[in-house]
Design a protein around this motif. Structure first.
Motif, PDB file in Angstrom:
ATOM      1  N   ASP A  58    -102.536 -22.211   6.322  1.00  0.00           N
ATOM      2  CA  ASP A  58    -103.855 -22.830   6.147  1.00  0.00           C
ATOM      3  C   ASP A  58    -104.875 -21.836   5.646  1.00  0.00           C
ATOM      4  O   ASP A  58    -105.990 -21.744   6.167  1.00  0.00           O
ATOM      5  N   GLY A  59    -104.476 -21.055   4.656  1.00  0.00           N
ATOM      6  CA  GLY A  59    -105.415 -20.109   4.081  1.00  0.00           C
ATOM      7  C   GLY A  59    -105.802 -18.985   4.989  1.00  0.00           C
ATOM      8  O   GLY A  59    -106.835 -18.374   4.882  1.00  0.00           O
ATOM      9  N   GLY A  60    -104.922 -18.674   5.930  1.00  0.00           N
ATOM     10  CA  GLY A  60    -105.202 -17.559   6.829  1.00  0.00           C
ATOM     11  C   GLY A  60    -105.979 -17.969   8.049  1.00  0.00           C
ATOM     12  O   GLY A  60    -106.378 -17.128   8.830  1.00  0.00           O
ATOM     13  N   THR A  61    -106.203 -19.265   8.254  1.00  0.00           N
ATOM     14  CA  THR A  61    -106.985 -19.684   9.417  1.00  0.00           C
ATOM     15  C   THR A  61    -106.130 -20.043  10.599  1.00  0.00           C
ATOM     16  O   THR A  61    -106.636 -20.354  11.657  1.00  0.00           O
ATOM     17  N   SER A  62    -104.818 -20.023  10.447  1.00  0.00           N
ATOM     18  CA  SER A  62    -103.941 -20.309  11.582  1.00  0.00           C
ATOM     19  C   SER A  62    -102.665 -19.519  11.451  1.00  0.00           C
ATOM     20  O   SER A  62    -102.329 -19.000  10.415  1.00  0.00           O
ATOM     21  N   THR A  63    -101.926 -19.438  12.549  1.00  0.00           N
ATOM     22  CA  THR A  63    -100.668 -18.721  12.582  1.00  0.00           C
ATOM     23  C   THR A  63     -99.588 -19.686  13.021  1.00  0.00           C
ATOM     24  O   THR A  63     -99.833 -20.550  13.844  1.00  0.00           O
ATOM     25  N   GLY A  64     -98.383 -19.496  12.445  1.00  0.00           N
ATOM     26  CA  GLY A  64     -97.333 -20.465  12.690  1.00  0.00           C
ATOM     27  C   GLY A  64     -97.082 -20.727  14.153  1.00  0.00           C
ATOM     28  O   GLY A  64     -96.567 -19.883  14.854  1.00  0.00           O
ATOM     29  N   ALA A  89    -105.051 -19.348  14.997  1.00  0.00           N
ATOM     30  CA  ALA A  89    -105.808 -18.126  14.796  1.00  0.00           C
ATOM     31  C   ALA A  89    -107.275 -18.464  14.676  1.00  0.00           C
ATOM     32  O   ALA A  89    -107.655 -19.602  14.416  1.00  0.00           O
ATOM     33  N   LEU A  90    -108.088 -17.447  14.895  1.00  0.00           N
ATOM     34  CA  LEU A  90    -109.524 -17.628  14.760  1.00  0.00           C
ATOM     35  C   LEU A  90    -109.933 -17.613  13.299  1.00  0.00           C
ATOM     36  O   LEU A  90    -109.258 -17.023  12.455  1.00  0.00           O
ATOM     37  N   ASN A  91    -111.052 -18.227  13.008  1.00  0.00           N
ATOM     38  CA  ASN A  91    -111.631 -18.150  11.671  1.00  0.00           C
ATOM     39  C   ASN A  91    -112.297 -16.791  11.529  1.00  0.00           C
ATOM     40  O   ASN A  91    -113.292 -16.503  12.192  1.00  0.00           O
ATOM     41  N   ARG A  92    -111.736 -15.954  10.665  1.00  0.00           N
ATOM     42  CA  ARG A  92    -112.236 -14.587  10.523  1.00  0.00           C
ATOM     43  C   ARG A  92    -113.238 -14.443   9.379  1.00  0.00           C
ATOM     44  O   ARG A  92    -113.597 -13.313   9.041  1.00  0.00           O
ATOM     45  N   ASP A  93    -113.672 -15.514   8.771  1.00  0.00           N
ATOM     46  CA  ASP A  93    -114.643 -15.450   7.680  1.00  0.00           C
ATOM     47  C   ASP A  93    -115.990 -14.994   8.238  1.00  0.00           C
ATOM     48  O   ASP A  93    -116.571 -15.651   9.112  1.00  0.00           O
ATOM     49  N   PRO A  94    -116.533 -13.840   7.769  1.00  0.00           N
ATOM     50  CA  PRO A  94    -117.805 -13.353   8.300  1.00  0.00           C
ATOM     51  C   PRO A  94    -118.940 -14.359   8.155  1.00  0.00           C
ATOM     52  O   PRO A  94    -119.848 -14.405   8.993  1.00  0.00           O
ATOM     53  N   LYS A  95    -118.912 -15.170   7.088  1.00  0.00           N
ATOM     54  CA  LYS A  95    -119.983 -16.143   6.897  1.00  0.00           C
ATOM     55  C   LYS A  95    -119.993 -17.186   8.004  1.00  0.00           C
ATOM     56  O   LYS A  95    -121.032 -17.773   8.307  1.00  0.00           O
ATOM     57  N   ALA A  96    -118.833 -17.431   8.608  1.00  0.00           N
ATOM     58  CA  ALA A  96    -118.731 -18.462   9.633  1.00  0.00           C
ATOM     59  C   ALA A  96    -118.967 -17.926  11.038  1.00  0.00           C
ATOM     60  O   ALA A  96    -119.443 -18.657  11.905  1.00  0.00           O
ATOM     61  N   ILE A  97    -118.616 -16.658  11.290  1.00  0.00           N
ATOM     62  CA  ILE A  97    -118.658 -16.166  12.671  1.00  0.00           C
ATOM     63  C   ILE A  97    -119.612 -15.000  12.882  1.00  0.00           C
ATOM     64  O   ILE A  97    -119.912 -14.658  14.025  1.00  0.00           O
ATOM     65  N   GLN A  98    -120.099 -14.369  11.814  1.00  0.00           N
ATOM     66  CA  GLN A  98    -120.913 -13.174  11.988  1.00  0.00           C
ATOM     67  C   GLN A  98    -122.269 -13.516  12.585  1.00  0.00           C
ATOM     68  O   GLN A  98    -122.933 -14.459  12.152  1.00  0.00           O
ATOM     69  N   VAL A  99    -122.678 -12.755  13.571  1.00  0.00           N
ATOM     70  CA  VAL A  99    -123.975 -12.934  14.210  1.00  0.00           C
ATOM     71  C   VAL A  99    -125.002 -12.097  13.459  1.00  0.00           C
ATOM     72  O   VAL A  99    -124.797 -10.902  13.222  1.00  0.00           O
ATOM     73  N   LYS A 100    -126.108 -12.712  13.103  1.00  0.00           N
ATOM     74  CA  LYS A 100    -127.144 -12.016  12.346  1.00  0.00           C
ATOM     75  C   LYS A 100    -127.804 -10.958  13.222  1.00  0.00           C
ATOM     76  O   LYS A 100    -128.132 -11.201  14.382  1.00  0.00           O
ATOM     77  N   ARG A 101    -127.954  -9.769  12.645  1.00  0.00           N
ATOM     78  CA  ARG A 101    -128.569  -8.665  13.381  1.00  0.00           C
ATOM     79  C   ARG A 101    -130.049  -8.947  13.608  1.00  0.00           C
ATOM     80  O   ARG A 101    -130.722  -9.532  12.761  1.00  0.00           O
ATOM     81  N   VAL A 102    -130.539  -8.529  14.754  1.00  0.00           N
ATOM     82  CA  VAL A 102    -131.956  -8.698  15.085  1.00  0.00           C
ATOM     83  C   VAL A 102    -132.558  -7.333  15.362  1.00  0.00           C
ATOM     84  O   VAL A 102    -131.874  -6.383  15.734  1.00  0.00           O
ATOM     85  N   GLY A 103    -133.865  -7.237  15.194  1.00  0.00           N
ATOM     86  CA  GLY A 103    -134.540  -5.957  15.391  1.00  0.00           C
ATOM     87  C   GLY A 103    -134.456  -5.092  14.159  1.00  0.00           C
ATOM     88  O   GLY A 103    -133.585  -5.265  13.304  1.00  0.00           O
ATOM     89  N   TYR A 104    -135.369  -4.159  14.051  1.00  0.00           N
ATOM     90  CA  TYR A 104    -135.426  -3.274  12.883  1.00  0.00           C
ATOM     91  C   TYR A 104    -134.694  -1.972  13.167  1.00  0.00           C
ATOM     92  O   TYR A 104    -134.624  -1.496  14.297  1.00  0.00           O
ATOM     93  N   GLN A 105    -134.157  -1.412  12.090  1.00  0.00           N
ATOM     94  CA  GLN A 105    -133.485  -0.121  12.163  1.00  0.00           C
ATOM     95  C   GLN A 105    -134.239   0.889  11.297  1.00  0.00           C
ATOM     96  O   GLN A 105    -135.147   0.524  10.539  1.00  0.00           O
ATOM     97  N   TYR A 106    -133.853   2.148  11.422  1.00  0.00           N
ATOM     98  CA  TYR A 106    -134.459   3.173  10.583  1.00  0.00           C
ATOM     99  C   TYR A 106    -133.836   3.103   9.197  1.00  0.00           C
ATOM    100  O   TYR A 106    -132.711   3.561   8.982  1.00  0.00           O
ATOM    101  N   VAL A 107    -134.542   2.508   8.252  1.00  0.00           N
ATOM    102  CA  VAL A 107    -134.019   2.340   6.897  1.00  0.00           C
ATOM    103  C   VAL A 107    -134.929   3.089   5.933  1.00  0.00           C
ATOM    104  O   VAL A 107    -136.109   2.759   5.790  1.00  0.00           O
ATOM    105  N   ASP A 108    -134.390   4.132   5.306  1.00  0.00           N
ATOM    106  CA  ASP A 108    -135.171   4.905   4.342  1.00  0.00           C
ATOM    107  C   ASP A 108    -135.412   4.080   3.087  1.00  0.00           C
ATOM    108  O   ASP A 108    -134.488   3.460   2.547  1.00  0.00           O
ATOM    109  N   GLY A 109    -136.647   4.054   2.615  1.00  0.00           N
ATOM    110  CA  GLY A 109    -136.972   3.331   1.396  1.00  0.00           C
ATOM    111  C   GLY A 109    -137.180   1.852   1.598  1.00  0.00           C
ATOM    112  O   GLY A 109    -137.262   1.108   0.620  1.00  0.00           O
ATOM    113  N   GLY A 110    -137.209   1.393   2.841  1.00  0.00           N
ATOM    114  CA  GLY A 110    -137.481  -0.019   3.091  1.00  0.00           C
ATOM    115  C   GLY A 110    -136.269  -0.915   3.046  1.00  0.00           C
ATOM    116  O   GLY A 110    -136.345  -2.099   3.368  1.00  0.00           O
ATOM    117  N   GLY A 111    -135.113  -0.413   2.650  1.00  0.00           N
ATOM    118  CA  GLY A 111    -133.898  -1.213   2.639  1.00  0.00           C
ATOM    119  C   GLY A 111    -133.754  -2.039   1.384  1.00  0.00           C
ATOM    120  O   GLY A 111    -134.642  -2.113   0.540  1.00  0.00           O
TER     121      GLY A 111
END
Length: 720
Positions: free
Chosen positions: A20-26, A30-52
């Protein structure tokens, strides 16, 4: 071999391949490993030189190029880096997992990557450690297997989204060429590599780079190299040493004052006289001398100079402190005792263990887990699939002390059996029938109990028995045992009892002679050398001749056992013809097996003896060490005698049955060993072995494990 490989590949592709396109194991899911589906958006600011942003790339806070230069030019830093890098992998590493298939899959993928990239796995991991020690950062680029190029044939590998192809190999990138683009929250957008001479920089997506780091401040993209603050101390030390060298150069020769003329009228120095003397001094060799009249005088100018030694020592110790090294580590042991060296070595080991812990976690997460998930072995779906990258303990003395303390808690009834095994790093669940007491100690204890209970009745019946059957030179018989009486005794038991005792005694005699020779060599070294004693080279000759003598004894005894097995197979099958068994090949196979066993004993003796002699402080400790080592290893010869004869007998028996065209045999066992019980339930298909050579057959028949004496039995017509 090809059939075995194809079957293994079939098991992987059918049972464990993702679908199933890598979404299951025989059959597992398996879990859906697509970052767009499971990634949690970072919160808070970090030290980014040049504004990011995608066009803003940050470099490390430390100057990696300066670190490179310092390593190349300064001997203290070079030696320190080499010692730390060597210590990280000093004791080795291994993969540990409960599921054999996931473990084998990981090893196959890594082996194929090593072949495809030309970078052995050991070299890859050692290179990661080198970068961590030098820069605190390691960047690894993933090479993708486009159209399956670089993957083991037939082995399943489905990429983790958003990647389009699975991983085919890993390549380290120089950390001083990498910059990172992040947004204001610290999410990595791009990696960029810029190298002098390249037409344009190369950009990498986050999923194509593995960034392993240590000592990374929160909010920063790079880890801080531990060596960075030490560079100024090293620079200051070298400056002080340079000034000390100038001071030495200036004052190595005394400053002389030349006086020409005296304070009396008519005796003053003239310009021509001064010029002539100046010319003589300038042209005079260093070890030369000049003769002057009474109007000339030479005096050494006394100058008070500062003693630079305390300052040199202070700045050098400051550098050693920053490097985490000691004068002992740098080869200076004149003023340090063993306790001081051990304490300093412990501090250094603690730093390395910190790096090892960080490497274990990040290699597991970024390399091992991704490979397993591509193969369908998702550790989050089934914990049995998890495989861990583990370093061996680098401080063996501390490990031994910790294990002894754990065993003390067990003996003191403080910790349970499962807790003790967990603390020792073993699986808490174990087949207890395979432990030493269950295999050997219980039988010894039962024999002792039976002997104790029978002594009383034996003593009371002895007088009566002696009257009925008087003892003479032939035992409690009126005449010697007839040959026909031995037919009621199992041939296998007779071989095992008579042959084993003879072989065991012969091997132990050679072993005792080797121990005596070793003690003689050690005593000779004690008279001539000081402690510690290194591995005596003369002992290696005694070891070599003892092994040869043992092999000759084993060859003679196992040859007789093979012949007994052949004869018994002829009797059991009711045949009159002799089986066409190549006894020479059979004996050679057994001899090679015995040689491997003796080689293992040799390795144990050499490593243990060398280690113990190096730590012995006096003659008594050295002698006790030799006796203790030989005493703790001789039980292996007892096991070897029993196992070799049983396996040799069964080998001759099995080869004969196969030559006779018989189809089945089985092992006979009545006891508490679970392994032998399970093996005894199964028929051995001799026809399946017909295509194998003698070596392969030898390893497929009992003995099933060390100290196993299960005999083979002919099964007529495949009956159970």
């Amino acid at each position: 071999m090809a059939k075995l490989w194809n079957q293994m590949i079939k098991n992987f592709t059918l049972k464990n391949a993702p679908s199933d396109g890598g979404t299951s194991t025989g059959g597992v899911g398996a879990l859906n490993r697509d970052p767009k589906a499971i990634q949690v958006k970072r919160v808070g600011y970090q030290y980014v030189d040049g504004g990011g942003g995608r066009d803003s790339f940050e470099g490390p806070q430390a100057d990696f190029a300066l670190i490179d230069t310092a390593i190349q030019r300064d001997s203290y830093i070079m030696q320190t880096m080499m010692k730390y890098s060597e210590l990280v992998f000093k004791s080795g590493w291994y993969f540990a997992g409960k599921n054999d298939q996931s473990l084998l899959y990981l090893k196959l993928r890594l082996e194929m990557m090593a072949v495809a990239t030309g970078v052995p796995t050991e070299e890859l991991f050692q290179g990661i450690a080198d970068d961590i020690v030098r820069y605190g950062n390691c960047f690894i680029a993933k090479a993708r297997a486009k159209n399956g190029v670089g993957l083991p044939p037939g082995l399943a590998a489905v990429p983790i989204l958003p990647a389009k192809d699975p991983i085919a190999g890993y390549f380290r990138l120089p950390p001083n060429t990498i910059t990172i683009s992040r947004d204001i929250n610290g999410t990595i957008l791009k990696y960029r590599q810029e190298v002098d001479g390249a037409d344009k920089p190369t950009d990498f997506n986050p999923e194509d780079i593995i960034h392993i780091s240590v000592n990374r401040p929160v909010g920063r993209p790079f880890g801080l190299p531990w060596i960075a603050p030490v560079l100024e101390d090293v620079r200051l030390l070298r400056k002080v040493e340079e000034n000390a060298a100038l001071l030495l150069y200036r004052h190595i020769f005394p400053l002389l004052s030349y006086t020409v003329g005296i304070d009396k009228p008519g005796y003053e120095a003239s310009d021509d006289e001064l010029a002539e003397l100046q010319s003589v001094i300038e042209n005079m060799p260093t070890d030369g001398a000049i003769v002057l009249p009474e109007r000339h005088k030479i005096e050494a100018v006394k100058m008070s100079t500062i003693d630079g030694k305390p300052y040199l020592e202070y700045f050098e110790q400051r550098v050693f402190t920053g490097l985490g090294m000691s004068s002992v580590d740098m080869g200076r042991g004149d003023t340090a005792n063993r306790n001081t060296a051990d304490a300093m070595g412990g501090i250094k080991a603690d730093r390395v263990k910190g790096w090892q812990k960080a490497l274990q976690v990040q290699i597991d997460k970024y390399i091992v887990d991704e490979i397993l998930i591509e193969g369908g072995f998702d550790p989050l779906v089934n914990l049995e699939f998890d495989v861990n990258f583990i370093f061996e303990e680098i401080e063996q003395e501390r490990k031994i002390a910790k294990e002894n303390h754990t065993l003390l808690k067990w003996n003191s009834n403080v910790a349970s059996f499962e807790e003790v095994r967990h603390e020792l790093g073993y699986d808490p669940t174990v087949d207890e029938s395979r432990l030493q007491f269950a295999m050997i100690g219980m039988a010894v204890a039962e024999h002792g109990a039976q002997l104790a209970t029978s002594q009383d009745s034996e003593s009371t019946a002895k007088e009566t028995d002696n009257k009925n059957a008087p003892e003479n030179q032939n035992g409690k018989k009126s005449a010697p045992k007839k040959a026909t009486e031995s037919l009621t005794e199992s041939v296998f038991e007779r071989v095992m009892s008579e042959g084993r005792n003879a072989l065991q005694e012969s091997l132990l005699e050679s072993y005792r002679l080797l121990e005596s020779d070793t003690l003689g060599v050690v005593e000779a070294h004690i008279k001539k050398q000081t402690f510690p004693i290194k591995e005596p080279k003369e002992w290696l000759a005694s070891l070599h001749f003892s092994k040869d003598k043992m092999l000759r004894t084993i060859q003679h005894s196992t040859q007789s056992a093979i012949a007994e097995g052949i004869a018994q197979a002829r009797t059991d099958t009711g045949r009159t013809d002799h089986p066409d068994v190549s006894r020479m090949k059979a004996v050679r196979v057994v001899k090679d097996y015995a040689s491997e066993s003796l080689d293992n004993i040799e390795k144990v003796l050499k490593s243990t003896l060398s280690e113990r002699l190096k730590s012995s402080k006096n003659k008594e400790e050295a002698i006790l060490a030799v006796k203790g080592i030989f005493g703790s290893t001789n039980h292996r010869l007892t096991f070897m005698s029993k196992t070799l004869l049983a396996k040799s007998y069964n080998f001759g028996y099995a080869l004969s049955l196969m030559k006779y065209g018989e189809e089945h045999a089985r092992s006979v066992y009545e006891g508490s060993c679970l392994t032998c019980q399970e093996k005894a339930k199964e028929l051995i298909s001799l026809q399946q072995y017909s295509s194998l050579d003698e070596i392969a057959i030898f390893y497929r028949i009992p003995s099933w494990h060390p100290n196993c004496d299960c005999p083979l039995e002919y099964v007529e017509g495949g009956e159970k």
